[in-house]
Write an enzyme that holds these catalytic residues in place. Sequence first.
Site, PDB file in Angstrom:
ATOM      1  N   GLU A  10      -5.385  -5.142  10.535  1.00 21.01           N
ATOM      2  CA  GLU A  10      -4.343  -4.118  10.649  1.00 21.01           C
ATOM      3  C   GLU A  10      -4.749  -3.584  12.070  1.00 21.01           C
ATOM      4  O   GLU A  10      -5.707  -2.419  11.930  1.00 21.01           O
ATOM      5  CB  GLU A  10      -4.415  -3.100   9.681  1.00 21.01           C
ATOM      6  CG  GLU A  10      -4.390  -3.767   8.135  1.00 21.01           C
ATOM      7  CD  GLU A  10      -3.466  -2.755   7.442  1.00 21.01           C
ATOM      8  OE1 GLU A  10      -2.485  -2.829   6.802  1.00 21.01           O
ATOM      9  OE2 GLU A  10      -4.274  -1.711   6.862  1.00 21.01           O
TER      10      GLU A  10
ATOM     11  N   HIS B 253      -9.596   1.093   4.575  1.00 18.24           N
ATOM     12  CA  HIS B 253      -8.079   1.047   5.338  1.00 18.24           C
ATOM     13  C   HIS B 253      -8.322   2.122   6.462  1.00 18.24           C
ATOM     14  O   HIS B 253      -9.075   3.031   6.512  1.00 18.24           O
ATOM     15  CB  HIS B 253      -7.170   1.742   4.226  1.00 18.24           C
ATOM     16  CG  HIS B 253      -5.892   1.839   4.779  1.00 18.24           C
ATOM     17  ND1 HIS B 253      -5.350   2.885   5.694  1.00 18.24           N
ATOM     18  CD2 HIS B 253      -4.545   0.730   5.049  1.00 18.24           C
ATOM     19  CE1 HIS B 253      -4.061   2.661   6.270  1.00 18.24           C
ATOM     20  NE2 HIS B 253      -3.792   1.383   5.671  1.00 18.24           N
TER      21      HIS B 253
ATOM     22  N   LYS C 121       0.221   4.328  -0.344  1.00 20.72           N
ATOM     23  CA  LYS C 121      -0.646   5.586   0.024  1.00 20.72           C
ATOM     24  C   LYS C 121      -0.341   6.671  -0.913  1.00 20.72           C
ATOM     25  O   LYS C 121      -0.376   6.404  -2.316  1.00 20.72           O
ATOM     26  CB  LYS C 121      -0.110   5.863   1.566  1.00 20.72           C
ATOM     27  CG  LYS C 121      -0.149   4.656   2.420  1.00 20.72           C
ATOM     28  CD  LYS C 121      -0.034   4.960   3.863  1.00 20.72           C
ATOM     29  CE  LYS C 121      -0.011   3.672   4.689  1.00 20.72           C
ATOM     30  NZ  LYS C 121      -0.043   3.857   6.091  1.00 20.72           N
TER      31      LYS C 121
ATOM     32  N   ASN D  97       0.784  -1.148  -0.017  1.00 20.34           N
ATOM     33  CA  ASN D  97      -0.063   0.061   0.030  1.00 20.34           C
ATOM     34  C   ASN D  97       1.071   1.166   0.005  1.00 20.34           C
ATOM     35  O   ASN D  97       1.377   1.555   1.035  1.00 20.34           O
ATOM     36  CB  ASN D  97      -1.008  -0.046   1.278  1.00 20.34           C
ATOM     37  CG  ASN D  97      -1.791   1.063   1.505  1.00 20.34           C
ATOM     38  OD1 ASN D  97      -1.651   2.097   0.606  1.00 20.34           O
ATOM     39  ND2 ASN D  97      -2.296   1.580   2.556  1.00 20.34           N
TER      40      ASN D  97
ATOM     41  N   SER E 274       3.277  -2.238  10.317  1.00 16.22           N
ATOM     42  CA  SER E 274       4.760  -2.408  10.747  1.00 16.22           C
ATOM     43  C   SER E 274       5.467  -3.602  10.358  1.00 16.22           C
ATOM     44  O   SER E 274       6.248  -4.100  11.147  1.00 16.22           O
ATOM     45  CB  SER E 274       5.198  -1.879  12.145  1.00 16.22           C
ATOM     46  OG  SER E 274       4.515  -0.489  12.421  1.00 16.22           O
TER      47      SER E 274
ATOM     48  N   GLU F 116      -6.917   4.590   7.321  1.00 12.20           N
ATOM     49  CA  GLU F 116      -6.791   6.047   7.426  1.00 12.20           C
ATOM     50  C   GLU F 116      -8.074   6.461   6.529  1.00 12.20           C
ATOM     51  O   GLU F 116      -8.506   7.680   6.427  1.00 12.20           O
ATOM     52  CB  GLU F 116      -5.685   6.357   6.388  1.00 12.20           C
ATOM     53  CG  GLU F 116      -4.156   6.175   7.136  1.00 12.20           C
ATOM     54  CD  GLU F 116      -3.024   5.463   6.397  1.00 12.20           C
ATOM     55  OE1 GLU F 116      -2.879   5.600   5.159  1.00 12.20           O
ATOM     56  OE2 GLU F 116      -2.455   5.056   7.133  1.00 12.20           O
TER      57      GLU F 116
ATOM     58  N   GLY G 288       2.070   2.057  10.745  1.00 14.33           N
ATOM     59  CA  GLY G 288       3.146   3.180  10.780  1.00 14.33           C
ATOM     60  C   GLY G 288       4.020   3.622  12.055  1.00 14.33           C
ATOM     61  O   GLY G 288       4.588   4.799  12.020  1.00 14.33           O
TER      62      GLY G 288
HETATM   63  C1  PEP Z   1      -0.656   0.079   5.949  1.00 13.50           C
HETATM   64  O1  PEP Z   1      -0.844   1.523   5.893  1.00 13.50           O
HETATM   65  O2  PEP Z   1      -1.593  -0.603   5.491  1.00 13.50           O
HETATM   66  C2  PEP Z   1       0.404  -0.103   6.704  1.00 13.50           C
HETATM   67  C3  PEP Z   1       0.276  -1.430   7.126  1.00 13.50           C
HETATM   68  O3  PEP Z   1       1.345   0.515   6.935  1.00 13.50           O
HETATM   69  P1  PEP Z   1       2.720   0.199   7.707  1.00 13.50           P
HETATM   70  O4  PEP Z   1       3.316  -1.014   7.041  1.00 13.50           O
HETATM   71  O5  PEP Z   1       3.565   1.394   7.305  1.00 13.50           O
HETATM   72  O6  PEP Z   1       2.600   0.139   8.846  1.00 13.50           O
END
Ligand code: PEP
Length: 254
Positions: free
Chosen positions: A170, A98, A14, A12, A216, A100, A176
Amino acid sequence: MNPSRKPLVAANWKMHKTPGDTVSFMDSIQKETGPCEDREVVIAPPFTALAAAKQVLKQRGYKISAQNCHWEEKGAFTGEIAPVMLRDIGCEYVLVGHSERRHIFGETDEMIRKKAASVFKAGMVPIVCVGEVLDEREAGKTFDVVGAQVSEALNGLSATQAEKIVIAYEPVWAIGTGRTATPQQAQEVHAFIRERIGAIYDKEVANRVRILYGGSVKPDNVDALMSEPDIDGTLVGGASLEVSSFKRLIQFLK
Ligand code: PEP
């Protein structure tokens, strides 16, 4: 992972990378990794880079995804993109819900349900993201929150659609932040999600659904996560932006 389900590694990106950046990344990762027979690699660049990404897809096993869509097929929805438009330029997946989108843009479970249904209708597969925030985990509400998000996303889908859906667990506190769920914490929620799908449909459907972990994921924790029986892949933000780290994530357990 479980050998009966093909693992899926999704990037992803973003709001990162221009079409030019996308072409050079896709060229390098495909050259360095080669064809993927036993795993699927899905890249979700921004809308503006999807066509460029599609043009440079060469290796087997690589696919593209959008990061969002509207649920209607067309109409007066300024700034939105319809699922059929994404299918038309070669997307096979769309990320839906997601965290966000839920937390910054106010998407509700009902909007996510409509988006998942319209992605299927357009001939693609939704990757539906679910997960609890830190306060909910600390209050012992993880299963209630995730269970409700999963049930709502599946509401109205046939068993044939449900077995194709991809769910991405998630935990919002891990996105993040550099703070990953332990493999045991992730496995516990993945098993719960599979159980919930089994209760709504049946065990066979539940055993076919791929459930990804996101939050992460990095080269140093991917193998432990992928060793858990109900973790069928990863959804990766930060570590998918560099060829070297994403290559390692594709090559988990090798
Ligand atoms: C995400 O935004 O779906 C995500 C998992 O980000 P990160 O790997 O940076 O935590």
